[in-house]
Design a protein around this motif. Sequence first.
Motif, PDB file in Angstrom:
ATOM      1  N   ILE A  54     -33.790 -16.061 -24.014  1.00 46.23           N
ATOM      2  CA  ILE A  54     -34.480 -17.142 -23.514  1.00 46.23           C
ATOM      3  C   ILE A  54     -35.538 -17.333 -24.415  1.00 46.23           C
ATOM      4  CG2 ILE A  54     -35.254 -18.532 -21.530  1.00 46.23           C
ATOM      5  CD1 ILE A  54     -33.615 -16.538 -19.631  1.00 46.23           C
ATOM      6  N   ARG A  59     -35.419 -11.823 -20.702  1.00 44.62           N
ATOM      7  CA  ARG A  59     -35.262 -12.613 -19.548  1.00 44.62           C
ATOM      8  C   ARG A  59     -36.266 -12.243 -18.473  1.00 44.62           C
ATOM      9  NH1 ARG A  59     -28.665 -11.202 -19.193  1.00 44.62           N
ATOM     10  NH2 ARG A  59     -28.167 -12.631 -20.925  1.00 44.62           N
ATOM     11  N   ASP A 155     -29.482 -12.617 -13.492  1.00 43.05           N
ATOM     12  CA  ASP A 155     -28.390 -12.657 -14.628  1.00 43.05           C
ATOM     13  C   ASP A 155     -27.279 -12.138 -14.772  1.00 43.05           C
ATOM     14  OD1 ASP A 155     -29.267  -9.799 -14.912  1.00 43.05           O
ATOM     15  OD2 ASP A 155     -29.500 -10.127 -17.122  1.00 43.05           O
ATOM     16  N   LEU A 186     -29.416 -16.750 -14.966  1.00 39.67           N
ATOM     17  CA  LEU A 186     -30.394 -16.518 -16.198  1.00 39.67           C
ATOM     18  C   LEU A 186     -29.383 -16.244 -17.279  1.00 39.67           C
ATOM     19  CD1 LEU A 186     -33.513 -14.636 -15.270  1.00 39.67           C
ATOM     20  CD2 LEU A 186     -33.035 -17.077 -15.261  1.00 39.67           C
ATOM     21  N   LEU A 216     -36.808 -22.461 -15.751  1.00 43.60           N
ATOM     22  CA  LEU A 216     -36.845 -21.580 -14.581  1.00 43.60           C
ATOM     23  C   LEU A 216     -38.233 -21.913 -13.604  1.00 43.60           C
ATOM     24  CD1 LEU A 216     -35.713 -19.142 -13.171  1.00 43.60           C
ATOM     25  CD2 LEU A 216     -37.147 -17.816 -14.938  1.00 43.60           C
TER      26      LEU A 216
END
Length: 430
Positions: A54, A59, A155, A186, A216
Amino acid sequence: MINFRRSAAVLLGLLATTALTGPAPAAADEEQVAEPPRVELVLDVSGSMRAADIDGRSRISVAQQAFNDVVDALPEETQLGIRVLGATYKGKDKKVGCQDTQQIVPVGPVDRTRAKAAVATLRPTGFTPVGLALRSAAQDLGTGATTRRIVLITDGEDTCAPPDPCQVARELAAQGTSLVVDTLGLAPDEKVRRQLLCIAGATGGTYTAAQSADELTGRIKQLVERAGDTHTRAPTVIGGANACDSAPLLAPGVYADREAFSEHRYYRVPVRPGQELRASVSMSLDRPVNRDYGVLLRATAADGRELVRGADAGSGRADVLSAGLRWSATADDEDADDENATAETSTPVVEPTTVCLVVSNSFAARPGTAATPGMPVELTIDVVAAAGAPDGPDLGRGWVLLALLTVAGLLTGLIAGLLTRWWVATWREN
């Protein structure tokens, strides 16, 4: 003796009034909300959160930054808790790892420094017991008259079922605890997406895929703020009947129920002459169902005559189906007559018309889909003063209307012919 006779007369009058009007309808609770919004953030800290995909960051680091930003911007009145899963057990014993969930910040007024420090120490470690974490988070939030919210950030799909997280969400919704679960994914994984959609749909929440730190952070802030915006008294839980005669009598308000696949559920609403009934129903798809389905809301008289209906249909792309209707009581629906007159006055007691609301659905479960509990139903009822239809020109009906249309057609044809003839003559001269 005179006082005794007067008291007896008053008592008999009250009994007569009760007998004429029937039992008081069940009313949705209208007390003022005194509780603050309550939210718990549930963060996945399993081993997969180490992945750096990301914005070039892991993450977990993106989630930690988002948490810090949300805590700083948190409204003062909001009570916040934080629970984690897969954060402490480093071993490979799945039985032990699937019990790994802890509440690191209790639900209550936020101590921002403490909350950010607790999140900053998290390191991706173990398994992913999402179902157990959801069940524990619901216990953390407790019960009450207002809606609670869980925001799940993960995730990956649950690696510890049972309990299956989707089934846990259905159980929580069936308990009528006014709990909404919003989910944030995620990782761009289809299995994860389906599971998070199922969890959110079972409780009336939302699912969002977050592909960047800004997405997010922004989404978590929206969900926390929404907890304050939607912090209203929860719908009153009721149970519809399988026939009009035994259906619960309802007053204006918002009600929650459960309906089995392809079922008809009945409710009753008293509507007096000069009043208008407004009703709507929403059914959530909290589990996989076959394509092509619908929901039907009907208003019927006590003898079964249909008064009006509203319907909605879907083909597999909608998460909620809604239908509504409006119906006004008229003088023709009055049941009062001279027999209802009181002994001391000639004014009749006007009884309300009892309207039966029938909620039906055409859902069919896919193979392997649990049939219980029923699908979540939210029924909204209001009774207001009837709005008269606006006055307009009356063109008549039957032969009068036919003659009027004939004359109008002849005049239109004559005018069109004259205009055409004039245009042709002008064109030839030029």
